[in-house]
Scaffold this active site. Structure first.
Site, mmCIF file in Angstrom:
data_model
loop_
_atom_site.group_PDB
_atom_site.id
_atom_site.type_symbol
_atom_site.label_atom_id
_atom_site.label_comp_id
_atom_site.label_asym_id
_atom_site.label_seq_id
_atom_site.Cartn_x
_atom_site.Cartn_y
_atom_site.Cartn_z
ATOM 1 N N ASP A 1 0.930 -1.224 0.150
ATOM 2 C CA ASP A 1 0.004 -0.199 0.123
ATOM 3 C C ASP A 1 0.860 1.121 0.131
ATOM 4 O O ASP A 1 2.070 0.940 -0.056
ATOM 5 C CB ASP A 1 -1.152 -0.087 1.075
ATOM 6 C CG ASP A 1 -2.291 0.664 1.095
ATOM 7 O OD1 ASP A 1 -2.413 1.612 -0.118
ATOM 8 O OD2 ASP A 1 -3.181 0.638 1.880
ATOM 9 N N GLU B 1 -0.132 4.370 1.998
ATOM 10 C CA GLU B 1 -0.232 5.696 3.130
ATOM 11 C C GLU B 1 0.953 5.393 4.034
ATOM 12 O O GLU B 1 1.016 6.394 4.866
ATOM 13 C CB GLU B 1 -1.685 5.586 3.475
ATOM 14 C CG GLU B 1 -2.868 6.049 2.441
ATOM 15 C CD GLU B 1 -3.352 5.052 1.582
ATOM 16 O OE1 GLU B 1 -4.291 5.357 0.803
ATOM 17 O OE2 GLU B 1 -2.777 3.770 1.588
ATOM 18 N N HIS C 1 -7.961 4.727 7.337
ATOM 19 C CA HIS C 1 -9.274 4.491 6.631
ATOM 20 C C HIS C 1 -9.320 2.902 6.309
ATOM 21 O O HIS C 1 -8.490 1.991 6.797
ATOM 22 C CB HIS C 1 -9.275 5.236 5.325
ATOM 23 C CG HIS C 1 -8.286 4.779 4.276
ATOM 24 N ND1 HIS C 1 -7.106 5.131 4.082
ATOM 25 C CD2 HIS C 1 -8.517 3.564 3.235
ATOM 26 C CE1 HIS C 1 -6.394 4.645 3.253
ATOM 27 N NE2 HIS C 1 -7.290 3.749 2.550
#
Length: 273
Positions: free
Chosen positions: A8, A10, A117
């Site tokens: 990912d 983030e 999130h």
């Protein structure tokens, strides 16, 4: 040994703002370069400890088309593009000996946590059998269903702590300390990569000692989602709207069915309307 690296963005060192993770924003090219470099550092650590390992990398951020392919270590194969089976875990199967999470972030509502999130900004919360999980928990459980432990996680300190609750034996590499949703004290990228190489090598050596995180039997999926996503989701047979208006529930036969339903509902929330 087969290793799947799910990457990912983030949770990458230096990344703290959506402008660095969104392909339509000005600083995205910098973010994807940092992401690619961190993945390469993990690959180097894995292959230093297990030179004959079969390594797959699943690009697992946003459009799943972020890693700069020509800059990726040539010794691995890349799983790229979407939609695809198993989403962020594309490439996972019963031959996978371990999974590594790189650039991961904490679940929706966690804090302080950088860019926290769960799958999309439209998901307020997601639960399996009443317990709240983010991408870390869903993906760890899906890996565990295939018999694969999560050997390594890299991200901010909140992401590392989130997985440590589920899998205490996992090697954690915190590349930044969260100060908030868009702020952190971050390591220099070069220092982060050094720690990732070391952590990945240590993770490979400890795979046999790490227990897979499993959720067995029937699973009830609940999700709190925004707006019309609730209306779309209830068109799916078996999905029920619960009192309160924005919570949906689905009784799944097992974890894979719950996981696939979660992916579908997230996708419905992203359909232009």
């Amino acid at each position: 040994m087969r290793i799947l690296i799910s990457a990912d963005m983030e949770g990458v060192s230096g990344v703290v703002h959506p402008a660095e993770t969104n392909p339509e924003r000005y600083d995205y090219e910098r973010g994807r370069a940092l992401m690619t470099a961190e993945v390469n550092a993990v690959i180097e650590g894995v292959l230093a400890a297990a030179p004959n390992a079969d390594v797959l990398v699943a690009d697992a951020h946003g459009p799943f088309r972020n890693i700069i392919t020509e800059e990726l270590d040539r010794r691995v194969r890349l799983v790229r593009g979407r939609p695809r089976p198993l989403g962020m875990l594309g490439g996972l199967d019963e031959r996978t000996d371990a999974v590594m999470f790189v650039g991961y972030h904490a679940r929706a509502g966690a804090g302080p946590a950088v860019l926290a999130h769960t799958m999309s900004d439209g998901v307020l919360s997601a639960r399996l059998n009443g317990r709240t999980y983010g991408e870390i928990g869903f993906n760890a459980a899906m890996a565990g269903h295939h018999g694969a432990p999560v050997a390594l996680i890299a991200g901010d300190d909140a992401a590392c702590a989130e997985l440590a609750e589920l899998s205490p034996g996992t090697v954690t590499v915190a590349v930044k300390e969260a100060l908030g949703q868009a702020a952190a004290v971050t390591l220099h990228p070069a220092v982060a990569r050094e720690r990732l190489r070391e952590g990945a090598a240590a993770a490979v050596r400890s795979v046999a000692e790490i227990e897979p995180f499993r959720i067995d039997g029937q699973v009830t999926l609940e999700m709190d989602v925004w707006g019309a996503t609730v209306d779309l989701a209830t068109l799916i047979p078996g999905v029920e709207r619960l009192p309160g208006g924005r919570t949906i529930s689905f009784p799944a036969r097992d974890l894979p069915e719950a996981y696939r339903m979660m992916l579908l509902i997230v996708a419905l929330g992203q359909v232009p309307r």
